[in-house]
Design a protein around this motif. Structure first.
Motif, PDB file in Angstrom:
ATOM      1  N   GLY A 111       0.657  -1.183  -0.189  1.00  0.00           N
ATOM      2  CA  GLY A 111      -0.006  -0.184   0.042  1.00  0.00           C
ATOM      3  C   GLY A 111       1.138   1.338  -0.145  1.00  0.00           C
ATOM      4  O   GLY A 111       0.511   2.189   0.444  1.00  0.00           O
ATOM      5  N   ALA A 112       2.142   1.329  -0.723  1.00  0.00           N
ATOM      6  CA  ALA A 112       2.841   2.441  -0.666  1.00  0.00           C
ATOM      7  C   ALA A 112       2.232   3.692  -1.527  1.00  0.00           C
ATOM      8  O   ALA A 112       2.273   3.401  -3.072  1.00  0.00           O
ATOM      9  CB  ALA A 112       4.303   1.832  -0.939  1.00  0.00           C
ATOM     10  N   ARG A 113       1.779   4.597  -0.929  1.00  0.00           N
ATOM     11  CA  ARG A 113       1.179   5.691  -1.799  1.00  0.00           C
ATOM     12  C   ARG A 113       2.242   6.784  -1.911  1.00  0.00           C
ATOM     13  O   ARG A 113       2.238   7.437  -3.053  1.00  0.00           O
ATOM     14  CB  ARG A 113       0.054   6.123  -0.748  1.00  0.00           C
ATOM     15  N   ARG A 114       3.229   6.762  -1.213  1.00  0.00           N
ATOM     16  CA  ARG A 114       4.320   7.897  -1.486  1.00  0.00           C
ATOM     17  C   ARG A 114       5.546   7.065  -1.959  1.00  0.00           C
ATOM     18  O   ARG A 114       5.794   5.856  -1.878  1.00  0.00           O
ATOM     19  CB  ARG A 114       4.741   8.521  -0.215  1.00  0.00           C
ATOM     20  N   PRO A 115       6.301   8.015  -2.620  1.00  0.00           N
ATOM     21  CA  PRO A 115       7.644   7.239  -3.393  1.00  0.00           C
ATOM     22  C   PRO A 115       8.167   6.725  -2.042  1.00  0.00           C
ATOM     23  O   PRO A 115       8.578   7.071  -0.953  1.00  0.00           O
ATOM     24  CB  PRO A 115       8.182   8.598  -3.966  1.00  0.00           C
ATOM     25  N   VAL A 116       9.065   5.711  -2.329  1.00  0.00           N
ATOM     26  CA  VAL A 116       9.922   4.995  -1.457  1.00  0.00           C
ATOM     27  C   VAL A 116      11.549   5.073  -1.644  1.00  0.00           C
ATOM     28  O   VAL A 116      11.837   5.278  -2.885  1.00  0.00           O
ATOM     29  CB  VAL A 116       9.283   3.526  -1.289  1.00  0.00           C
ATOM     30  N   ASP A 117      12.012   4.714  -0.807  1.00  0.00           N
ATOM     31  CA  ASP A 117      13.794   4.513  -0.982  1.00  0.00           C
ATOM     32  C   ASP A 117      14.062   2.883  -1.398  1.00  0.00           C
ATOM     33  O   ASP A 117      13.312   2.157  -0.907  1.00  0.00           O
ATOM     34  CB  ASP A 117      14.646   4.776   0.225  1.00  0.00           C
ATOM     35  N   ALA A 118      14.632   2.841  -2.692  1.00  0.00           N
ATOM     36  CA  ALA A 118      14.779   1.634  -2.936  1.00  0.00           C
ATOM     37  C   ALA A 118      16.333   1.115  -3.010  1.00  0.00           C
ATOM     38  O   ALA A 118      17.026   1.881  -3.325  1.00  0.00           O
ATOM     39  CB  ALA A 118      14.215   1.481  -4.430  1.00  0.00           C
ATOM     40  N   MET A 119      16.701  -0.003  -2.512  1.00  0.00           N
ATOM     41  CA  MET A 119      17.845  -0.442  -2.402  1.00  0.00           C
ATOM     42  C   MET A 119      18.108  -1.955  -3.007  1.00  0.00           C
ATOM     43  O   MET A 119      17.131  -2.571  -2.818  1.00  0.00           O
ATOM     44  CB  MET A 119      18.383  -0.378  -0.806  1.00  0.00           C
ATOM     45  N   GLY A 120      19.294  -2.183  -3.682  1.00  0.00           N
ATOM     46  CA  GLY A 120      19.243  -3.351  -4.084  1.00  0.00           C
ATOM     47  C   GLY A 120      20.941  -3.723  -4.400  1.00  0.00           C
ATOM     48  O   GLY A 120      21.684  -2.883  -4.844  1.00  0.00           O
ATOM     49  N   ALA A 121      21.282  -4.895  -4.040  1.00  0.00           N
ATOM     50  CA  ALA A 121      22.722  -5.510  -4.438  1.00  0.00           C
ATOM     51  C   ALA A 121      22.815  -6.526  -5.342  1.00  0.00           C
ATOM     52  O   ALA A 121      21.895  -7.315  -5.639  1.00  0.00           O
ATOM     53  CB  ALA A 121      23.062  -6.193  -3.039  1.00  0.00           C
ATOM     54  N   SER A 122      23.503  -6.254  -6.382  1.00  0.00           N
ATOM     55  CA  SER A 122      23.936  -7.186  -7.364  1.00  0.00           C
ATOM     56  C   SER A 122      22.583  -7.168  -8.483  1.00  0.00           C
ATOM     57  O   SER A 122      22.069  -6.396  -9.013  1.00  0.00           O
ATOM     58  CB  SER A 122      24.646  -8.588  -6.903  1.00  0.00           C
ATOM     59  N   MET A 123      21.878  -8.479  -8.364  1.00  0.00           N
ATOM     60  CA  MET A 123      20.716  -8.728  -8.870  1.00  0.00           C
ATOM     61  C   MET A 123      19.740  -7.816  -8.325  1.00  0.00           C
ATOM     62  O   MET A 123      18.978  -7.417  -9.247  1.00  0.00           O
ATOM     63  CB  MET A 123      20.433 -10.215  -8.830  1.00  0.00           C
ATOM     64  N   GLY A 124      19.820  -7.574  -7.079  1.00  0.00           N
ATOM     65  CA  GLY A 124      18.842  -6.514  -6.673  1.00  0.00           C
ATOM     66  C   GLY A 124      18.864  -5.248  -7.278  1.00  0.00           C
ATOM     67  O   GLY A 124      18.067  -4.378  -7.318  1.00  0.00           O
ATOM     68  N   CYS A 125      20.394  -4.670  -7.422  1.00  0.00           N
ATOM     69  CA  CYS A 125      20.622  -3.324  -8.218  1.00  0.00           C
ATOM     70  C   CYS A 125      19.798  -3.556  -9.522  1.00  0.00           C
ATOM     71  O   CYS A 125      19.128  -2.409  -9.982  1.00  0.00           O
ATOM     72  CB  CYS A 125      22.062  -3.175  -8.287  1.00  0.00           C
ATOM     73  N   GLY A 126      19.924  -4.571 -10.436  1.00  0.00           N
ATOM     74  CA  GLY A 126      19.298  -4.647 -11.533  1.00  0.00           C
ATOM     75  C   GLY A 126      17.654  -4.455 -11.617  1.00  0.00           C
ATOM     76  O   GLY A 126      17.200  -3.997 -12.319  1.00  0.00           O
ATOM     77  N   THR A 127      17.307  -5.223 -10.368  1.00  0.00           N
ATOM     78  CA  THR A 127      15.832  -5.047 -10.306  1.00  0.00           C
ATOM     79  C   THR A 127      15.363  -3.625  -9.764  1.00  0.00           C
ATOM     80  O   THR A 127      14.285  -3.081 -10.420  1.00  0.00           O
ATOM     81  CB  THR A 127      15.535  -5.884  -8.875  1.00  0.00           C
ATOM     82  N   VAL A 128      15.985  -3.081  -8.972  1.00  0.00           N
ATOM     83  CA  VAL A 128      15.731  -1.734  -8.713  1.00  0.00           C
ATOM     84  C   VAL A 128      15.883  -0.615  -9.867  1.00  0.00           C
ATOM     85  O   VAL A 128      14.912   0.137 -10.081  1.00  0.00           O
ATOM     86  CB  VAL A 128      16.660  -1.008  -7.464  1.00  0.00           C
ATOM     87  N   LEU A 129      16.908  -0.913 -10.656  1.00  0.00           N
ATOM     88  CA  LEU A 129      17.018   0.010 -11.922  1.00  0.00           C
ATOM     89  C   LEU A 129      15.835  -0.138 -12.863  1.00  0.00           C
ATOM     90  O   LEU A 129      15.275   0.907 -13.299  1.00  0.00           O
ATOM     91  CB  LEU A 129      18.516  -0.025 -12.321  1.00  0.00           C
ATOM     92  N   HIS A 130      15.662  -1.319 -12.976  1.00  0.00           N
ATOM     93  CA  HIS A 130      14.501  -1.568 -14.008  1.00  0.00           C
ATOM     94  C   HIS A 130      13.216  -1.135 -13.333  1.00  0.00           C
ATOM     95  O   HIS A 130      12.208  -0.528 -14.268  1.00  0.00           O
ATOM     96  CB  HIS A 130      14.785  -3.173 -14.429  1.00  0.00           C
ATOM     97  N   ALA A 131      12.615  -1.281 -12.120  1.00  0.00           N
ATOM     98  CA  ALA A 131      11.705  -0.664 -11.515  1.00  0.00           C
ATOM     99  C   ALA A 131      11.575   0.605 -11.627  1.00  0.00           C
ATOM    100  O   ALA A 131      10.462   1.439 -11.750  1.00  0.00           O
ATOM    101  CB  ALA A 131      11.709  -1.184 -10.007  1.00  0.00           C
TER     102      ALA A 131
END
Length: 282
Positions: A111-131
């Motif tokens: 239920g995130a209505r406001r912009p969130v901080d996103a963090m990701g490592a390696s595969m998670g970094c790719g996940t975050v950038l594409h999102a």
């Protein structure tokens, strides 16, 4: 990461059950006897490939306590087919864009209505950038840990992953693990405990092939991202080369890059992230 009380959650998305943990700022304060401080702004973390929340905790690399102490409500989740989350042996499910869809679905579920901080490592970094490229308004700040090989250096990695998938299907998981153990490790993490991959054996080839089909977004798309970004890299790791981190730092509009060369440098990442997430905007 020092263990604090957490609340586990689960939701279903595209045929998988995805599991996440919510760490609140009051978990830190309760340990200190300071009472319940309530929930803070939301920060979401995506782990690296073949790992999980529990695996990263056993490795002892990242300390999230400063992020909690800085007032963030931290959500860490197990990626599809990793850790406690389920997944099918479907190659396309494990590409970066597909995993980004899982992250955006998690934000919907929370239920995130406001912009969130996103963090990701390696595969998670790719996940975050594409999102972030797909839905930039859903995010406020980005933290990219150990960005993976990308663009001109990605082809060799992809080829290795396809060979690894074939090895598992031909000779079994143990043969692949033996080859992984024989490979040299980056000096900065040479003494970090090795943990087995968390995806189950029947799913591993699909995960490997999905990652082989992945790459970070194109540089023009990355250049269009407006988010303040912190990039945390470490040295002498062909799978996470400094060339990727430096290209990201040069391309993003608002980016800080820090390179770790010792375990002490990595241990300071939690405090560095906390300071970045709470500093005034650009």
């Amino acid at each position: 990461m020092r263990r604090h009380p957490v609340r586990e959650g689960r939701f279903r998305h595209r045929g998988a059950e995805l599991v996440y943990d919510v760490h609140d700022v009051h978990d830190v304060h309760r340990d200190a006897g300071e009472g319940d401080a309530g929930e803070g702004p939301l920060a979401v973390y995506a782990h690296g490939g073949f790992a999980s929340q529990a695996a990263e905790d056993r490795m002892g690399l990242f300390d999230w306590t400063p992020v909690l102490a800085a007032g963030r409500r931290l959500v860490r989740y197990d990626a599809r087919a990793h850790g406690r989350s389920t997944g099918e042996p479907v190659d396309d499910d494990y590409t970066y864009p597909s995993l980004a869809g899982d992250l955006l679905a998690l934000l919907d579920h929370l239920g995130a209505r406001r912009p969130v901080d996103a963090m990701g490592a390696s595969m998670g970094c790719g996940t975050v950038l594409h999102a972030a490229v797909r839905a930039p308004d859903r995010f406020s700040r980005l933290v990219l840990l150990i960005p993976p090989t990308a663009w001109t250096t990605r082809a060799a990695y992809a080829s290795d992953n396809r060979r690894s998938a074939a090895t598992i299907e031909r000779a079994g998981v143990d043969a692949w693990l033996a080859a992984r153990r024989a490979a040299p490790r980056p000096p900065v993490v040479a003494d970090v405990p090795e943990v087995p991959p968390t995806p189950a054996g029947p799913v591993l080839p699909a995960v490997l092939r999905g990652l082989a089909r992945s790459d970070l977004p194109s540089l023009p798309k990355i250049a269009a991202l407006p988010h303040p970004t912190l990039i945390l890299a470490w040295a002498d790791d062909p799978g996470h080369p400094l060339s990727t981190a430096r290209t990201l730092a040069d391309t993003l509009l608002h980016a800080d890059l820090h390179v770790a060369r010792t375990r002490a440098d990595i241990h300071a990442w939690g405090a560095r992230i906390a300071e970045f997430l709470t500093r005034p905007g650009p």
